[in-house]
Motif scaffolding. Structure first.
Motif, mmCIF file in Angstrom:
data_model
loop_
_atom_site.group_PDB
_atom_site.id
_atom_site.type_symbol
_atom_site.label_atom_id
_atom_site.label_comp_id
_atom_site.label_asym_id
_atom_site.label_seq_id
_atom_site.Cartn_x
_atom_site.Cartn_y
_atom_site.Cartn_z
ATOM 1 N N ASP A 75 0.807 -1.220 0.000
ATOM 2 C CA ASP A 75 0.000 0.000 0.000
ATOM 3 C C ASP A 75 0.840 1.269 0.000
ATOM 4 O OD1 ASP A 75 0.896 -0.265 2.611
ATOM 5 O OD2 ASP A 75 -1.004 0.297 3.522
ATOM 6 N N LYS A 76 2.147 1.164 0.179
ATOM 7 C CA LYS A 76 3.020 2.334 0.129
ATOM 8 C C LYS A 76 4.344 1.921 -0.479
ATOM 9 C CE LYS A 76 0.801 4.523 3.992
ATOM 10 N NZ LYS A 76 0.818 4.865 5.365
ATOM 11 N N PRO A 77 4.513 2.002 -1.762
ATOM 12 C CA PRO A 77 3.581 2.492 -2.773
ATOM 13 C C PRO A 77 2.557 1.418 -3.161
ATOM 14 C CG PRO A 77 5.638 1.877 -3.835
ATOM 15 C CD PRO A 77 5.826 1.676 -2.347
ATOM 16 N N HIS A 78 1.561 1.827 -3.948
ATOM 17 C CA HIS A 78 0.483 0.926 -4.361
ATOM 18 C C HIS A 78 0.913 0.082 -5.564
ATOM 19 C CE1 HIS A 78 -1.811 4.356 -2.500
ATOM 20 N NE2 HIS A 78 -2.268 3.335 -1.815
ATOM 21 N N ILE A 136 0.388 1.395 -9.400
ATOM 22 C CA ILE A 136 -0.865 2.127 -9.578
ATOM 23 C C ILE A 136 -0.584 3.616 -9.738
ATOM 24 C CG2 ILE A 136 -3.085 2.731 -8.542
ATOM 25 C CD1 ILE A 136 -3.060 -0.020 -7.182
ATOM 26 N N GLN A 137 -1.021 4.150 -10.878
ATOM 27 C CA GLN A 137 -0.860 5.570 -11.204
ATOM 28 C C GLN A 137 -2.042 6.397 -10.744
ATOM 29 O OE1 GLN A 137 2.037 6.710 -13.216
ATOM 30 N NE2 GLN A 137 2.520 4.790 -12.212
ATOM 31 N N GLY A 138 -3.222 5.779 -10.746
ATOM 32 C CA GLY A 138 -4.431 6.486 -10.367
ATOM 33 C C GLY A 138 -5.490 5.500 -9.907
ATOM 34 N N ILE A 139 -6.354 5.960 -9.030
ATOM 35 C CA ILE A 139 -7.440 5.129 -8.506
ATOM 36 C C ILE A 139 -8.751 5.867 -8.715
ATOM 37 C CG2 ILE A 139 -8.453 4.039 -6.464
ATOM 38 C CD1 ILE A 139 -5.605 3.826 -5.311
ATOM 39 N N TYR A 140 -9.715 5.177 -9.324
ATOM 40 C CA TYR A 140 -11.065 5.709 -9.466
ATOM 41 C C TYR A 140 -11.938 5.042 -8.414
ATOM 42 C CZ TYR A 140 -15.872 6.081 -10.946
ATOM 43 O OH TYR A 140 -17.219 6.292 -10.953
#
Length: 187
Positions: free
Chosen positions: A39-42, A144-148
């Motif tokens: 989770d850090k980073p994802h 992961i670059q972005g989360i929707y």
């Protein structure tokens, strides 16, 4: 009569992986060997049995999206597991709409409440189970670059997972749906 392994590591979330080939063909396929790594980073991973269109596309372009499959979309998710030629768009086959991603080229499933936009970090083949044989699985690791997240499922700053009714693979032809959540504090 069947190897029970897939029924023993349960439930497994489904990574509904969308990708685009170098020549622009859309692909959408469900992967039940999918999960988050950190989770850090994802980071997320999915395991591809053999060479499939998703794996080829991700290796060619370095991008993919993992959308959440839900109970409401269970039939469409199942349809997208069909084996079709690389130029066939599984979104269209399953009657699903796409939405443009913010950080990568592959679109997400419009009706999905969650989507992870990913850049390929690395792929690696797991060793063959038979000496001299071909590798059985390739692991795809994505940053992961972005989360929707659909705002309809956020209440007081928390994601309401059970309200989304995500589905998971159990093994054989069995699935489960998350409809109930409980909390436990760590000691």
């Amino acid at each position: 009569p069947r190897d029970p392994f897939k029924s023993l590591i349960v439930p497994r979330p489904i990574g509904w992986v969308s990708s685009v080939s170098a020549d622009g063909h859309l692909n959408l396929a469900p992967y039940s060997f999918f999960n988050g790594i950190s989770d850090k980073p994802h980071y997320v991973y999915f395991g591809s049995q053999g060479i499939k269109d998703s794996l080829d596309n991700v290796r060619e372009t370095g991008e993919f999206v993992c959308s959440m499959a839900t109970y409401e979309m269970r039939n469409q998710q199942n349809i997208t597991s069909v084996a079709v030629p690389p130029d066939v768009d599984e979104f269209s086959v399953a009657g699903l709409e796409t939405v443009k991603s913010e950080t990568v080229k592959p679109p997400r499933v419009k009706a999905a409440p969650i989507a992870f936009e990913c850049k390929l970090w690395k792929t690696f083949d797991l060793p063959a189970t038979v000496p001299g044989g071909k590798p059985g699985y390739t692991i795809v690791l994505g940053y992961i670059q972005g989360i929707y997240i659909d705002d309809a499922y956020i209440k007081d700053g928390y994601v309401q997972t059970a309200a989304m009714q995500p589905i998971a693979r159990l093994g054989y032809m069995d699935y489960a749906v998350v409809t109930e959540v409980f909390q436990m504090g760590r000691p």
